[in-house]
Design a protein around this motif. Sequence first.
Motif, short mmCIF file in Angstrom:
data_model
loop_
_atom_site.label_atom_id
_atom_site.label_comp_id
_atom_site.label_asym_id
_atom_site.label_seq_id
_atom_site.Cartn_x
_atom_site.Cartn_y
_atom_site.Cartn_z
N ALA A 148 -0.02 -0.83 -9.56
CA ALA A 148 0.24 0.52 -9.07
C ALA A 148 1.74 0.67 -8.81
O ALA A 148 2.48 -0.31 -8.81
CB ALA A 148 -0.53 0.80 -7.78
N VAL A 149 2.13 1.90 -8.57
CA VAL A 149 3.45 2.16 -7.99
C VAL A 149 3.29 2.10 -6.48
O VAL A 149 2.43 2.77 -5.92
CB VAL A 149 4.01 3.53 -8.41
CG1 VAL A 149 5.35 3.78 -7.73
CG2 VAL A 149 4.15 3.59 -9.93
N TYR A 150 4.11 1.28 -5.85
CA TYR A 150 4.04 1.10 -4.40
C TYR A 150 5.15 1.89 -3.73
O TYR A 150 6.33 1.79 -4.10
CB TYR A 150 4.16 -0.39 -4.06
CG TYR A 150 2.88 -1.14 -4.33
CD1 TYR A 150 2.45 -1.38 -5.62
CD2 TYR A 150 2.09 -1.60 -3.27
CE1 TYR A 150 1.26 -2.05 -5.88
CE2 TYR A 150 0.89 -2.27 -3.51
CZ TYR A 150 0.49 -2.49 -4.82
OH TYR A 150 -0.69 -3.16 -5.06
N TYR A 151 4.74 2.66 -2.71
CA TYR A 151 5.66 3.51 -1.99
C TYR A 151 5.77 3.07 -0.53
O TYR A 151 4.76 2.77 0.10
CB TYR A 151 5.18 4.97 -2.01
CG TYR A 151 5.11 5.57 -3.38
CD1 TYR A 151 3.96 5.48 -4.14
CD2 TYR A 151 6.21 6.25 -3.90
CE1 TYR A 151 3.89 6.05 -5.41
CE2 TYR A 151 6.15 6.83 -5.17
CZ TYR A 151 4.98 6.71 -5.91
OH TYR A 151 4.93 7.28 -7.15
N CYS A 152 6.97 3.09 -0.03
CA CYS A 152 7.23 2.82 1.38
C CYS A 152 7.53 4.14 2.07
O CYS A 152 8.12 5.06 1.46
CB CYS A 152 8.43 1.89 1.51
SG CYS A 152 8.83 1.43 3.21
N ALA A 153 7.11 4.26 3.33
CA ALA A 153 7.31 5.51 4.04
C ALA A 153 7.56 5.25 5.52
O ALA A 153 7.06 4.25 6.07
CB ALA A 153 6.09 6.41 3.88
N ALA A 154 8.30 6.15 6.15
CA ALA A 154 8.62 6.04 7.58
C ALA A 154 7.95 7.19 8.33
O ALA A 154 8.02 8.34 7.89
CB ALA A 154 10.13 6.08 7.79
N GLY A 155 7.33 6.86 9.45
CA GLY A 155 6.67 7.90 10.23
C GLY A 155 5.93 7.33 11.41
O GLY A 155 6.48 6.50 12.14
N ARG A 156 4.67 7.77 11.58
CA ARG A 156 3.83 7.29 12.68
C ARG A 156 2.81 6.29 12.13
O ARG A 156 2.37 6.40 10.99
CB ARG A 156 3.09 8.47 13.32
CG ARG A 156 3.98 9.46 14.02
CD ARG A 156 3.16 10.58 14.65
NE ARG A 156 2.55 11.45 13.66
CZ ARG A 156 1.26 11.49 13.39
NH1 ARG A 156 0.43 10.70 14.02
NH2 ARG A 156 0.78 12.32 12.48
#
Length: 121
Positions: A92-100
């Motif tokens: 897959a394409v792996y995504y990083c994200a910032a939040g809660r």
Amino acid sequence: QVQVIESGGGLVQAGGSLTLSCHASGGTFITYAMGWFRQAPGKEREFVGSIGRNTRATLYSDSVEGRFTLIRDNAENRVYLQMNSLKPTDTAVYYCAAGRLSRSMGAYDYWGQGTQVTVSE
């Protein structure tokens, strides 16, 4: 504005290991939980794991629990996703994200562009 950049993707054989890195800049890193999501071709983006601000709280999807590990380095503004015992279904394409800290995409305000992980038979 927080910028999130993933790296470390690549091609690996089934059963192998790979570590993804995510670096966040432009904000106060310690105030964000950091999450990983992935999207396989033809499928919706799905939750992989998330680590809280203090590194003690982690969430994982059932499909990666026990195989993937999140590590957070607040001094370097980085989060690592250690992936072991990889399967072709992890491609897959792996995504990083910032939040809660959450399993929901809506809880994350800032997203990277993604890094491709391909697991061969």
